[in-house]
Design a protein around this motif. Structure first.
Motif, PDB file in Angstrom:
ATOM      1  N   PRO A 156       0.755  -1.347   0.011  1.00 13.61           N
ATOM      2  CA  PRO A 156      -0.027  -0.016  -0.060  1.00 13.61           C
ATOM      3  C   PRO A 156       0.696   1.264   0.173  1.00 13.61           C
ATOM      4  O   PRO A 156       1.990   1.318   0.667  1.00 13.61           O
ATOM      5  CB  PRO A 156      -0.738  -0.122   1.371  1.00 13.61           C
ATOM      6  CG  PRO A 156      -0.715  -1.710   1.575  1.00 13.61           C
ATOM      7  CD  PRO A 156       0.468  -1.938   1.285  1.00 13.61           C
ATOM      8  N   GLU A 159       1.836   2.903   3.343  1.00 12.72           N
ATOM      9  CA  GLU A 159       2.800   1.834   3.946  1.00 12.72           C
ATOM     10  C   GLU A 159       4.122   2.337   3.748  1.00 12.72           C
ATOM     11  O   GLU A 159       5.192   2.240   4.464  1.00 12.72           O
ATOM     12  CB  GLU A 159       2.456   0.657   3.949  1.00 12.72           C
ATOM     13  CG  GLU A 159       3.163  -0.343   4.801  1.00 12.72           C
ATOM     14  CD  GLU A 159       3.198  -0.594   6.144  1.00 12.72           C
ATOM     15  OE1 GLU A 159       3.897  -1.122   7.031  1.00 12.72           O
ATOM     16  OE2 GLU A 159       2.249  -0.044   6.508  1.00 12.72           O
ATOM     17  N   GLN A 315       0.083  -0.174  10.641  1.00 10.28           N
ATOM     18  CA  GLN A 315      -0.782   0.619  10.116  1.00 10.28           C
ATOM     19  C   GLN A 315      -0.033   1.863   9.696  1.00 10.28           C
ATOM     20  O   GLN A 315       0.574   2.542  10.483  1.00 10.28           O
ATOM     21  CB  GLN A 315      -2.051   0.880  11.148  1.00 10.28           C
ATOM     22  CG  GLN A 315      -3.235   1.780  10.551  1.00 10.28           C
ATOM     23  CD  GLN A 315      -4.127   2.035  11.657  1.00 10.28           C
ATOM     24  OE1 GLN A 315      -4.011   1.675  12.743  1.00 10.28           O
ATOM     25  NE2 GLN A 315      -5.141   2.458  11.164  1.00 10.28           N
ATOM     26  N   SER A 319      -3.908   2.392   5.413  1.00  6.02           N
ATOM     27  CA  SER A 319      -3.236   0.799   5.241  1.00  6.02           C
ATOM     28  C   SER A 319      -2.968   0.058   6.374  1.00  6.02           C
ATOM     29  O   SER A 319      -2.052   0.498   7.286  1.00  6.02           O
ATOM     30  CB  SER A 319      -2.191   0.929   4.178  1.00  6.02           C
ATOM     31  OG  SER A 319      -2.272   1.962   3.076  1.00  6.02           O
ATOM     32  N   GLN A 321      -1.811  -4.082   7.751  1.00  9.43           N
ATOM     33  CA  GLN A 321      -1.082  -5.210   7.541  1.00  9.43           C
ATOM     34  C   GLN A 321      -1.204  -5.985   8.881  1.00  9.43           C
ATOM     35  O   GLN A 321      -0.786  -5.229  10.005  1.00  9.43           O
ATOM     36  CB  GLN A 321       0.217  -5.222   6.902  1.00  9.43           C
ATOM     37  CG  GLN A 321       0.188  -4.631   5.497  1.00  9.43           C
ATOM     38  CD  GLN A 321       1.296  -4.874   4.762  1.00  9.43           C
ATOM     39  OE1 GLN A 321       1.976  -5.715   4.711  1.00  9.43           O
ATOM     40  NE2 GLN A 321       1.608  -3.646   4.127  1.00  9.43           N
ATOM     41  N   GLU A 375      -4.537  -7.887   5.054  1.00  6.40           N
ATOM     42  CA  GLU A 375      -4.063  -6.744   4.436  1.00  6.40           C
ATOM     43  C   GLU A 375      -5.158  -6.018   3.918  1.00  6.40           C
ATOM     44  O   GLU A 375      -6.354  -6.403   3.446  1.00  6.40           O
ATOM     45  CB  GLU A 375      -3.085  -6.962   3.268  1.00  6.40           C
ATOM     46  CG  GLU A 375      -1.578  -7.684   3.607  1.00  6.40           C
ATOM     47  CD  GLU A 375      -0.811  -7.718   2.522  1.00  6.40           C
ATOM     48  OE1 GLU A 375      -1.106  -7.287   1.380  1.00  6.40           O
ATOM     49  OE2 GLU A 375       0.208  -8.420   2.674  1.00  6.40           O
ATOM     50  N   PRO A 377      -6.088  -2.258   1.434  1.00 12.55           N
ATOM     51  CA  PRO A 377      -5.257  -0.924   0.749  1.00 12.55           C
ATOM     52  C   PRO A 377      -5.538   0.304   1.658  1.00 12.55           C
ATOM     53  O   PRO A 377      -6.322   0.315   2.818  1.00 12.55           O
ATOM     54  CB  PRO A 377      -6.323  -1.074  -0.501  1.00 12.55           C
ATOM     55  CG  PRO A 377      -7.673  -1.745  -0.073  1.00 12.55           C
ATOM     56  CD  PRO A 377      -7.260  -2.707   0.965  1.00 12.55           C
TER      57      PRO A 377
END
Length: 377
Positions: A156, A159, A315, A319, A321, A375, A377
């Motif tokens: 993303p 990120e 984060q 975005s 993960q 995950e 976007p």
């Protein structure tokens, strides 16, 4: 062939931030250096290489259709080695693509990866991140929609942007003329909370004294990894938030005496620590609900669905993960999450996360539909 040491500057940053403008400025004013350039771009036509080539006819290597922080690492080592063996130059610029993370590139250039070693006379001198001040300002505004960073980006955009800020020796906050003064101060305060170590310079059109980014001797791999803002907060438990660390920030944007830039603009950080695991589905649902004032959240979580597994949470704006990164082994399982942002309501955030913790019965339950890794976007 000369055996003199050849320093390397790595230039990272988002697409359109001003990396190529910086490289061309350095080629135009090399201060007596013979500079070679390696350019990595994601498009079929390496536009950056074409732009750089217009400034320097020799010593420009084009690494297209890939990202040198991942699948083109071996190409990077190969081409840099070939350059050193076949061309006469005394400085190397590596311009990474807009979706490249600088840390893996640094590993490659320092021999810490498994992609082979560069000739000994080549040394990584400095990592420079060029950040679009306007783009950063809008990237963490929940009302804004971000354009695609590149065809099928693997990470993303926000990120990668945050990691480009977090790992560098010098940061150019570019396009400052496009952001109102108070908003620019707030952006700088946020960046300082993410990156307390790097020298920071406000620029327009990537105009900076070449001595700030060439042959500086600043690169220190361990310091660069250790002094990212979230790691400092995690190790100090917030004791060094709203810093005042005494670093030379490379600018003169002072604030009222006794009031740090972070405090003046409501930028802060705190650490959420709990010794109970999360209910996986409640945590997953909470991670979906990003608030615009949280710029960065990162750390380690304990979840009931994976009691032996360390869940890494990362984060950057919208975005998110979260996935397994190892096992607790001899460490006591516990959640440690750093939050960095503007005007954070620590009590409210902690209360929401506490509501995601598993009860005694839930800790013993089975979770066949574990939502992690995830995950967004």
């Amino acid at each position: 062939m000369s055996t003199a040491e050849i320093p390397i500057t790595v230039v990272s940053g988002p697409l359109g931030a001003g990396k190529t403008t910086l490289v061309n400025r350095l080629l135009d004013d090399p201060d007596g250096r013979e500079i070679a350039v390696v350019v990595n771009d994601m498009g079929e036509l390496n536009v950056d290489a074409e732009l750089v080539a217009s400034e320097s006819d020799d010593g420009v290597i084009d690494l297209s259709n890939g990202c040198i922080c991942c699948r083109l690492q071996d190409d990077l080592v190969t081409e840099v080695t070939r350059l050193a063996e076949t061309r006469s130059f005394d400085y190397l610029l590596v311009e990474a693509s807009g979706i490249s993370e600088p840390l893996p590139i640094a590993r490659t250039l320092t021999g810490e990866s498994n992609e082979g070693n560069l000739p000994e006379r080549l040394r990584l001198d400095i990592t420079v991140s060029v950040i679009d001040a306007y783009g950063f300002w809008k990237a963490f505004d929940p009302a804004e929609s971000l354009p695609d960073a590149a065809p099928d980006p693997e990470r993303p955009l926000t990120e990668v942007l945050v990691e480009q800020v977090e790992f560098c020796d010098v940061l150019l906050l570019n396009k400052c003329d496009m952001v109102p003064g108070d908003a620019l101060d707030a952006v700088e305060a946020e960046i300082r909370e993410l990156q307390p170590r790097a020298s920071l310079h406000r620029t327009t059109y990537s105009e900076v004294d070449p001595t700030r980014v060439l042959d500086t001797g600043r690169f220190d791999f361990e310091a660069a990894k250790r002094h990212q803002g979230w790691k400092r907060a995690l190790t100090s438990d917030g004791a060094e938030a709203n810093h005042g660390h005494g670093h030379d920030h490379g600018n003169e944007h002072a604030h009222d005496e006794g009031v740090s830039a972070a405090t003046a603009h409501g930028v802060e950080s705190f650490v959420y620590r709990r010794d109970r695991p999360f209910h996986p589905h409640r945590l997953d649902a909470w991670l979906d609900d990003w608030r615009g004032n949280v710029v960065r959240a990162k750390g380690f979580a304990w979840v009931a669905s994976r009691p032996e597994t360390v869940l890494g949470v990362s984060q950057a704006g919208p975005s998110v993960q979260a996935g397994p990164i190892g096992r607790w082994e001899d460490d006591d399982p516990a959640t440690r999450l750093v939050f960095i942002g503007r005007d954070l309501d620590e009590a409210a955030l902690c209360g929401e996360l506490d509501d995601c913790l598993a009860t005694t019965d839930e800790r013993a339950a089975a979770y066949p539909d574990d939502p992690f890794p995830r995950e967004s976007p």
